[in-house]
Design an enzyme around this catalytic site. Structure first.
Site, mmCIF file in Angstrom:
data_model
loop_
_atom_site.group_PDB
_atom_site.id
_atom_site.type_symbol
_atom_site.label_atom_id
_atom_site.label_comp_id
_atom_site.label_asym_id
_atom_site.label_seq_id
_atom_site.Cartn_x
_atom_site.Cartn_y
_atom_site.Cartn_z
ATOM 1 N N ALA A 11 39.654 44.307 44.957
ATOM 2 C CA ALA A 11 40.864 43.703 44.579
ATOM 3 C C ALA A 11 40.747 42.440 45.144
ATOM 4 O O ALA A 11 41.921 41.560 45.083
ATOM 5 C CB ALA A 11 42.138 44.293 44.845
ATOM 6 N N ARG A 17 41.402 34.238 34.852
ATOM 7 C CA ARG A 17 41.693 34.278 33.440
ATOM 8 C C ARG A 17 43.078 34.637 33.304
ATOM 9 O O ARG A 17 43.917 34.435 32.121
ATOM 10 C CB ARG A 17 40.816 35.228 32.783
ATOM 11 C CG ARG A 17 39.311 34.774 32.477
ATOM 12 C CD ARG A 17 38.577 35.988 32.121
ATOM 13 N NE ARG A 17 38.096 36.822 33.391
ATOM 14 C CZ ARG A 17 37.278 37.677 33.395
ATOM 15 N NH1 ARG A 17 36.719 38.416 32.271
ATOM 16 N NH2 ARG A 17 37.054 38.583 34.621
ATOM 17 N N GLY A 143 30.753 44.714 31.193
ATOM 18 C CA GLY A 143 29.300 45.297 31.262
ATOM 19 C C GLY A 143 28.939 46.266 30.357
ATOM 20 O O GLY A 143 29.638 47.326 30.035
ATOM 21 N N GLU A 158 25.911 42.668 31.997
ATOM 22 C CA GLU A 158 27.089 42.036 31.954
ATOM 23 C C GLU A 158 27.063 41.237 30.514
ATOM 24 O O GLU A 158 25.984 40.633 30.252
ATOM 25 C CB GLU A 158 27.330 40.887 33.166
ATOM 26 C CG GLU A 158 27.480 41.628 34.498
ATOM 27 C CD GLU A 158 28.921 42.537 34.297
ATOM 28 O OE1 GLU A 158 29.865 42.297 33.965
ATOM 29 O OE2 GLU A 158 28.491 43.714 34.621
ATOM 30 N N ARG A 443 105.638 34.235 36.014
ATOM 31 C CA ARG A 443 105.436 33.065 35.198
ATOM 32 C C ARG A 443 106.755 32.180 34.896
ATOM 33 O O ARG A 443 108.012 32.846 35.194
ATOM 34 C CB ARG A 443 104.959 33.804 33.824
ATOM 35 C CG ARG A 443 105.959 34.767 33.357
ATOM 36 C CD ARG A 443 105.536 35.597 32.017
ATOM 37 N NE ARG A 443 106.484 36.259 31.361
ATOM 38 C CZ ARG A 443 106.561 37.427 30.649
ATOM 39 N NH1 ARG A 443 105.360 37.892 30.634
ATOM 40 N NH2 ARG A 443 107.695 37.926 30.070
HETATM 41 C C1 UD1 Z 1 33.422 44.347 36.135
HETATM 42 C C2 UD1 Z 1 31.992 44.690 35.773
HETATM 43 C C3 UD1 Z 1 31.794 45.037 34.610
HETATM 44 C C4 UD1 Z 1 32.884 46.024 34.096
HETATM 45 C C5 UD1 Z 1 34.217 45.725 34.312
HETATM 46 C C6 UD1 Z 1 35.383 46.674 34.151
HETATM 47 C C7 UD1 Z 1 30.835 43.457 37.706
HETATM 48 C C8 UD1 Z 1 29.500 42.564 38.067
HETATM 49 N N1 UD1 Z 1 31.205 43.740 36.261
HETATM 50 O O1 UD1 Z 1 33.625 43.060 35.288
HETATM 51 O O2 UD1 Z 1 30.747 45.687 34.259
HETATM 52 O O3 UD1 Z 1 32.616 46.239 32.809
HETATM 53 O O4 UD1 Z 1 34.377 45.192 35.632
HETATM 54 O O5 UD1 Z 1 36.656 46.222 34.185
HETATM 55 O O6 UD1 Z 1 31.068 44.414 38.559
HETATM 56 N N2 UD1 Z 1 36.311 41.742 42.819
HETATM 57 C C9 UD1 Z 1 36.243 41.560 44.184
HETATM 58 N N3 UD1 Z 1 35.214 40.557 44.676
HETATM 59 C C10 UD1 Z 1 34.601 39.756 44.026
HETATM 60 C C11 UD1 Z 1 34.789 39.748 42.634
HETATM 61 C C12 UD1 Z 1 35.624 40.896 42.063
HETATM 62 O O7 UD1 Z 1 36.810 42.270 44.857
HETATM 63 O O8 UD1 Z 1 33.727 38.953 44.648
HETATM 64 C C13 UD1 Z 1 37.065 42.513 42.273
HETATM 65 C C14 UD1 Z 1 38.165 41.962 41.335
HETATM 66 O O9 UD1 Z 1 39.572 41.746 41.895
HETATM 67 C C15 UD1 Z 1 38.186 43.351 40.311
HETATM 68 C C16 UD1 Z 1 37.126 43.866 40.275
HETATM 69 O O10 UD1 Z 1 36.197 43.562 41.467
HETATM 70 O O11 UD1 Z 1 39.282 44.234 40.531
HETATM 71 C C17 UD1 Z 1 36.235 43.474 39.008
HETATM 72 O O12 UD1 Z 1 36.102 42.110 39.104
HETATM 73 P P1 UD1 Z 1 36.315 41.281 37.748
HETATM 74 O O13 UD1 Z 1 36.084 39.768 38.113
HETATM 75 O O14 UD1 Z 1 37.468 41.687 36.987
HETATM 76 O O15 UD1 Z 1 35.043 41.576 36.815
HETATM 77 P P2 UD1 Z 1 34.813 42.039 35.134
HETATM 78 O O16 UD1 Z 1 34.312 40.661 34.671
HETATM 79 O O17 UD1 Z 1 35.849 42.683 34.762
HETATM 80 MG MG MG Z 2 37.924 43.112 35.300
#
Ligand code: UD1
Ligand code: MG
Length: 482
Positions: A11, A17, A143, A158, A443
């Protein structure tokens, strides 16, 4: 089932976005943060330890977790180098062997049942890595699951790194994984940033574990809606609507009539008994409890409200209050915190009540403000009565006894007490206590200045009508003077 050593919720992402000052995982669905939903689904798996990786806006996320899920261990990812980097940090100090569940903090519709089935499948297949996948109508952004000719999982690609053929694949990575801890640890050391985002992708460990000669499997989930991830506001709305439908379906199956489920928003944590009827356009939240035989709505908001059996609340707003059995509220009543309406009470149109008790069978039927008051049983508060509770600096109490009749348009200037069985005359400004059985009259006495309109508003329609009715412009005396 075999003990799960560790569950990890990722998280730390920026949630760019969402375009929000609120961290993504703290956005709300059905009265709870997105991450609350994920933790609620995960906890029953009973992992020895539960870790949450936080980073972006971590103060807010940490404070939220301390308040709502104090048993979780917080792992800080100061620099966001991707989901692979987050997993590396999450494994620091974790047991050397056993199984770890990793999932994203932004998939709030996942259920415990699905996670348990996924875990059971992982154990029975004996794989080092399992990925929960799903077939979705629109795979954009996720992904993609690349399988070989034998249908075996090969790798995850991805969106931004996928070629045209891979973009056509409609089986996606849900972001939920089970790993043998040792196999994952080894694979994480081999991650590289050679991708479109320049990050360490957790998804790349699948190819690495496979290359190490270990077994990886992609396990398809049955209900793709459970695996929807939230990355922007339109996905937030989509997931909220799915959660709303789930909640409404479970109430309807339990015997609650919901006339229009698409416009009825009930938060998790509310309790509604069988044989309650909810009309369209209601929002019911917090710790609200509604007993059998009640009618709610249309267009009614209830937040932390106890509604007792057989009550009705019509076109109204109420918070932090209780509404007694058989009470009738609305239309257009505004019930503010600290209001207690006893059995059989009535609160009618354009009535605002705050921090007050209305005794059994008492009525406040029209156009009134009741603040900081205690009203006994069997009393009637006439139309347009105002409880004048605020002197500009402090709030004061009003006490109204049993079987009192407050005349219309009375001002009850607090602090003031109206005794049992007392009356007030309509239009009175009551500043002194009225003893039991007395009528308070406060009143000016009326006087009529005869012919005034004919003299002072001559040549108007009023003067013309008055003349036709026999009025004359003299004598210049007033009626009603003694
Ligand atoms: C990710 C997956 C994708 C999958 C999708 C499902 C990767 C590279 N891709 O993409 O294959 O289909 O989730 O929902 O994993 N987060 C961290 N640290 C970071 C980056 C992200 O803790 O440095 C956490 C985010 O808070 C989030 C989760 O990891 O809860 C996924 O990250 P997000 O950026 O949402 O990845 P997606 O593009 O959704
Ligand atoms: Mg995500």
């Amino acid at each position: 089932m075999k003990q799960l050593e560790l569950s990890v919720v990722l998280a730390a992402g920026e949630g760019t976005r969402m375009k929000s000052t609120t961290p993504k995982v703290l956005h709300n669905i059905a009265g709870h943060s997105i991450i609350d939903h994920v933790l609620r689904a995960t906890k029953p798996l009973g992992a020895t330890e539960l870790r949450v990786v936080v980073g972006a806006s971590r103060e807010a996320v940490e404070a939220h977790l301390k308040a709502t899920a104090p048993e979780t261990k917080i792992v800080i990812q100061a620099e966001r180098n991707g989901t692979g980097h987050a997993a590396q940090l999450a494994l620091e100090g974790a047991p050397a062997t056993g199984t770890v569940l990793i999932l994203a903090g932004d998939t709030p519709l996942l259920t415990t049942t699905t996670l348990q089935e996924f875990y059971a499948m992982h154990l029975s297949l004996g794989a080092e890595a399992s990925v929960l996948t799903s077939i979705v109508p629109d795979p954009f952004g996720y992904g993609r699951i690349v399988r070989d000719v034998t249908d075996a999982l090969e790798k995850i690609v991805e969106e931004r790194d996928a070629n045209l053929a891979e973009k056509e694949i409609d089986e996606i990575n849900t972001g939920v994984y089970l790993f043998d801890i040792a196999a994952l640890r080894a694979a994480l050391t081999g991650l590289k940033k050679g991708n479109a985002q320049g990050e360490l992708y957790l998804t790349d460990v699948i190819g690495l574990i496979k290359a190490a000669g270990q077994s990886v499997v992609g396990i398809r989930s049955n209900d793709y809606t459970e695996t929807l991830g939230i990355n922007d506001r339109s996905q937030l709305a989509e997931c909220s609507a799915i959660m709303r439908d789930r909640i409404n379906d479970s109430y309807m199956r339990a015997g609650v009539t919901i006339v229009d489920p698409t416009t009825t928003w009930i938060d998790l944590g509310v309790e509604i008994s069988p044989d309650v009827t909810i009309f369209p356009g209601c929002a019911i939240s917090g710790s609200t409890r509604i007993a059998s035989g009640s009618f709610i709505g249309p267009r009614t908001t209830l937040h932390n409200v106890i509604v007792d059996s057989g009550a009705s609340v019509l076109e109204s707003w109420a918070a932090d209050s209780s509404i007694g059995p058989e009470a009738k509220v609305g239309p257009f009543s505004y019930i503010r915190p600290g209001t207690q309406l006893a059995a059989g009470t009535k609160v009618g149109a354009y009535v605002e009540i705050k921090n007050s008790t209305v005794g059994e069978g008492s009525k406040v039927p029209h156009l009134s403000y009741v603040g900081d008051a205690t009203i006994g049983a069997g009393s009637n508060i006439g139309a347009a009565t105002i409880f004048v509770n605020y002197d500009g600096v402090e709030k004061h109490q009003t006490i109204v006894g049993n079987d009192v009749r407050i005349g219309s348009d009375t001002m009850l200037v607090a602090p003031v007490t109206i005794g049992d069985g007392a009356y007030t005359a309509a239009g009175s400004v009551i500043t002194e206590d009225v003893p039991a059985g007395a009528i308070g009259v406060a009143r000016a006495k009326q006087r009529n200045v005869l012919g005034w309109v004919l003299r002072r508003r001559a040549n108007t329609k009023s003067a013309e009508s008055a003349k036709k009715a026999g009025a004359t412009d003299g004598p210049q005396t007033a009626q009603g003077e003694e």
